[in-house]
Scaffold this motif. Structure first.
Motif, PDB file in Angstrom:
ATOM      1  N   VAL A 109      17.695  -2.384 -39.754  1.00 39.39           N
ATOM      2  CA  VAL A 109      18.179  -1.324 -38.873  1.00 39.39           C
ATOM      3  C   VAL A 109      18.777  -0.152 -39.633  1.00 39.39           C
ATOM      4  O   VAL A 109      18.890   0.939 -39.085  1.00 39.39           O
ATOM      5  N   ARG A 110      19.121  -0.375 -40.922  1.00 40.66           N
ATOM      6  CA  ARG A 110      19.738   0.713 -41.693  1.00 40.66           C
ATOM      7  C   ARG A 110      18.712   1.554 -42.451  1.00 40.66           C
ATOM      8  O   ARG A 110      19.078   2.513 -43.145  1.00 40.66           O
ATOM      9  N   LEU A 111      17.457   1.201 -42.308  1.00 41.11           N
ATOM     10  CA  LEU A 111      16.403   1.843 -43.088  1.00 41.11           C
ATOM     11  C   LEU A 111      15.701   2.929 -42.275  1.00 41.11           C
ATOM     12  O   LEU A 111      15.226   2.662 -41.168  1.00 41.11           O
ATOM     13  N   THR A 112      15.548   4.098 -42.845  1.00 36.14           N
ATOM     14  CA  THR A 112      14.841   5.169 -42.137  1.00 36.14           C
ATOM     15  C   THR A 112      13.403   4.773 -41.850  1.00 36.14           C
ATOM     16  O   THR A 112      12.828   5.175 -40.842  1.00 36.14           O
ATOM     17  N   THR A 113      12.837   3.970 -42.718  1.00 35.21           N
ATOM     18  CA  THR A 113      11.429   3.579 -42.554  1.00 35.21           C
ATOM     19  C   THR A 113      11.203   2.656 -41.357  1.00 35.21           C
ATOM     20  O   THR A 113      10.060   2.439 -40.956  1.00 35.21           O
ATOM     21  N   SER A 114      12.276   2.123 -40.786  1.00 33.02           N
ATOM     22  CA  SER A 114      12.142   1.257 -39.610  1.00 33.02           C
ATOM     23  C   SER A 114      11.934   2.047 -38.329  1.00 33.02           C
ATOM     24  O   SER A 114      11.605   1.470 -37.302  1.00 33.02           O
ATOM     25  N   TYR A 115      12.157   3.346 -38.387  1.00 29.85           N
ATOM     26  CA  TYR A 115      12.202   4.150 -37.178  1.00 29.85           C
ATOM     27  C   TYR A 115      10.975   5.050 -37.066  1.00 29.85           C
ATOM     28  O   TYR A 115      10.719   5.876 -37.938  1.00 29.85           O
TER      29      TYR A 115
ATOM     30  N   THR B 146      15.844  -0.378 -30.560  1.00 32.59           N
ATOM     31  CA  THR B 146      17.066  -0.191 -31.341  1.00 32.59           C
ATOM     32  C   THR B 146      17.242   1.305 -31.551  1.00 32.59           C
ATOM     33  O   THR B 146      16.301   1.999 -31.964  1.00 32.59           O
ATOM     34  N   ILE B 147      18.430   1.803 -31.251  1.00 30.77           N
ATOM     35  CA  ILE B 147      18.714   3.219 -31.395  1.00 30.77           C
ATOM     36  C   ILE B 147      19.686   3.413 -32.554  1.00 30.77           C
ATOM     37  O   ILE B 147      20.680   2.689 -32.674  1.00 30.77           O
ATOM     38  N   CYS B 148      19.396   4.345 -33.368  1.00 35.49           N
ATOM     39  CA  CYS B 148      20.181   4.576 -34.579  1.00 35.49           C
ATOM     40  C   CYS B 148      20.525   6.041 -34.719  1.00 35.49           C
ATOM     41  O   CYS B 148      19.796   6.921 -34.242  1.00 35.49           O
TER      42      CYS B 148
ATOM     43  N   GLU C 168      33.614  15.733 -44.796  1.00 35.11           N
ATOM     44  CA  GLU C 168      32.453  15.024 -45.354  1.00 35.11           C
ATOM     45  C   GLU C 168      31.511  14.478 -44.296  1.00 35.11           C
ATOM     46  O   GLU C 168      30.436  13.966 -44.622  1.00 35.11           O
ATOM     47  N   ASP C 169      31.893  14.592 -43.036  1.00 31.75           N
ATOM     48  CA  ASP C 169      30.987  14.220 -41.941  1.00 31.75           C
ATOM     49  C   ASP C 169      30.020  15.350 -41.610  1.00 31.75           C
ATOM     50  O   ASP C 169      29.123  15.179 -40.770  1.00 31.75           O
ATOM     51  N   THR C 170      30.204  16.490 -42.225  1.00 30.50           N
ATOM     52  CA  THR C 170      29.325  17.630 -41.968  1.00 30.50           C
ATOM     53  C   THR C 170      27.896  17.295 -42.365  1.00 30.50           C
ATOM     54  O   THR C 170      27.631  16.887 -43.501  1.00 30.50           O
ATOM     55  N   ALA C 171      26.988  17.450 -41.420  1.00 31.51           N
ATOM     56  CA  ALA C 171      25.588  17.097 -41.642  1.00 31.51           C
ATOM     57  C   ALA C 171      24.786  17.423 -40.387  1.00 31.51           C
ATOM     58  O   ALA C 171      25.362  17.722 -39.336  1.00 31.51           O
ATOM     59  N   VAL C 172      23.490  17.318 -40.522  1.00 30.23           N
ATOM     60  CA  VAL C 172      22.619  17.305 -39.352  1.00 30.23           C
ATOM     61  C   VAL C 172      22.488  15.850 -38.921  1.00 30.23           C
ATOM     62  O   VAL C 172      22.176  14.986 -39.745  1.00 30.23           O
ATOM     63  N   TYR C 173      22.744  15.598 -37.660  1.00 29.78           N
ATOM     64  CA  TYR C 173      22.706  14.239 -37.122  1.00 29.78           C
ATOM     65  C   TYR C 173      21.424  14.047 -36.321  1.00 29.78           C
ATOM     66  O   TYR C 173      21.067  14.874 -35.483  1.00 29.78           O
ATOM     67  N   TYR C 174      20.770  12.928 -36.609  1.00 35.62           N
ATOM     68  CA  TYR C 174      19.516  12.599 -35.959  1.00 35.62           C
ATOM     69  C   TYR C 174      19.647  11.274 -35.210  1.00 35.62           C
ATOM     70  O   TYR C 174      20.264  10.334 -35.714  1.00 35.62           O
ATOM     71  N   CYS C 175      19.035  11.205 -34.040  1.00 34.39           N
ATOM     72  CA  CYS C 175      18.885   9.911 -33.401  1.00 34.39           C
ATOM     73  C   CYS C 175      17.441   9.454 -33.606  1.00 34.39           C
ATOM     74  O   CYS C 175      16.533  10.274 -33.754  1.00 34.39           O
ATOM     75  N   ALA C 176      17.282   8.145 -33.639  1.00 35.17           N
ATOM     76  CA  ALA C 176      15.968   7.573 -33.896  1.00 35.17           C
ATOM     77  C   ALA C 176      15.841   6.268 -33.137  1.00 35.17           C
ATOM     78  O   ALA C 176      16.843   5.627 -32.812  1.00 35.17           O
ATOM     79  N   ALA C 177      14.603   5.882 -32.882  1.00 34.13           N
ATOM     80  CA  ALA C 177      14.335   4.671 -32.113  1.00 34.13           C
ATOM     81  C   ALA C 177      13.362   3.785 -32.869  1.00 34.13           C
ATOM     82  O   ALA C 177      12.409   4.276 -33.487  1.00 34.13           O
ATOM     83  N   SER C 178      13.626   2.483 -32.795  1.00 35.42           N
ATOM     84  CA  SER C 178      12.775   1.510 -33.472  1.00 35.42           C
ATOM     85  C   SER C 178      12.616   0.285 -32.608  1.00 35.42           C
ATOM     86  O   SER C 178      13.555  -0.132 -31.927  1.00 35.42           O
ATOM     87  N   SER C 179      11.448  -0.322 -32.682  1.00 36.43           N
ATOM     88  CA  SER C 179      11.210  -1.570 -31.964  1.00 36.43           C
ATOM     89  C   SER C 179      11.467  -2.785 -32.850  1.00 36.43           C
ATOM     90  O   SER C 179      11.185  -3.908 -32.443  1.00 36.43           O
ATOM     91  N   THR C 180      12.057  -2.584 -34.018  1.00 37.42           N
ATOM     92  CA  THR C 180      12.259  -3.698 -34.941  1.00 37.42           C
ATOM     93  C   THR C 180      13.188  -4.762 -34.378  1.00 37.42           C
ATOM     94  O   THR C 180      14.143  -4.452 -33.676  1.00 37.42           O
ATOM     95  N   ASN C 181      12.885  -5.991 -34.696  1.00 37.25           N
ATOM     96  CA  ASN C 181      13.769  -7.111 -34.387  1.00 37.25           C
ATOM     97  C   ASN C 181      14.566  -7.543 -35.603  1.00 37.25           C
ATOM     98  O   ASN C 181      15.421  -8.416 -35.509  1.00 37.25           O
ATOM     99  N   ILE C 182      14.264  -6.966 -36.738  1.00 34.80           N
ATOM    100  CA  ILE C 182      14.842  -7.414 -38.002  1.00 34.80           C
ATOM    101  C   ILE C 182      16.173  -6.715 -38.215  1.00 34.80           C
ATOM    102  O   ILE C 182      16.238  -5.517 -38.459  1.00 34.80           O
ATOM    103  N   VAL C 183      17.236  -7.482 -38.169  1.00 35.19           N
ATOM    104  CA  VAL C 183      18.575  -6.915 -38.267  1.00 35.19           C
ATOM    105  C   VAL C 183      18.758  -6.190 -39.598  1.00 35.19           C
ATOM    106  O   VAL C 183      19.344  -5.104 -39.652  1.00 35.19           O
ATOM    107  N   SER C 184      18.247  -6.764 -40.657  1.00 35.69           N
ATOM    108  CA  SER C 184      18.430  -6.166 -41.979  1.00 35.69           C
ATOM    109  C   SER C 184      17.698  -4.841 -42.122  1.00 35.69           C
ATOM    110  O   SER C 184      17.947  -4.083 -43.072  1.00 35.69           O
TER     111      SER C 184
END
Length: 125
Positions: free
Chosen positions: A106-112, A32-34, A88-104
């Motif tokens: 995917v929004r958590l930084t700790t999943s990545y 999963t890519i976020c 308000e979109d101004t920010a540093v943007y990060y991509c991250a990868a997770s092997s989680t299968n849990i849909v709920s």
């Protein structure tokens, strides 16, 4: 495993921008890519994610209708397409990868477990 985000820059409100995330050292299609972002003095926040199973995409309310994501598993690349940018979109943007299968999750930084170094997006008014 390495992720590298690129494509940021300085744009004006209403402009569009495409960020890229290049991955190596992992079987890209299995992750999963976020995209997250972090503005100065604020916590890192979820932007959108594309689940590894089925390609379902999940959006933060703040970007729904303006941002989309695509990925090319053969090229180990993911893209964040940003339209109608706002200051308000101004920010540093990060991509991250997770092997989680849990849909709920995917929004958590700790999943990545894998993160790119971030790319700065600045939107002027």
């Amino acid at each position: 495993v390495q992720l590298q985000a690129s494509g940021g820059g300085l744009v004006q409100a209403g402009d569009s921008l495409r960020l890229s995330c290049a991955a190596s050292g992992l079987t890209f299609g299995r992750y999963t890519i976020c995209w997250f972002r972090q503005a100065p003095g604020q916590e890192r926040e979820f932007v959108l994610a594309m689940h590894r199973v089925g390609g379902s995409t999940y959006y933060a309310d703040s970007v729904k209708g303006r941002f989309t994501m695509s990925r090319d598993n053969d090229k180990n690349m993911a893209y964040l397409h940003m339209n109608s940018l706002k200051p308000e979109d101004t920010a540093v943007y990060y991509c991250a990868a997770s092997s989680t299968n849990i849909v709920s999750a995917v929004r958590l930084t700790t999943s990545y477990g894998y993160w790119g170094q971030g790319t700065q997006v600045t939107v002027s008014s």
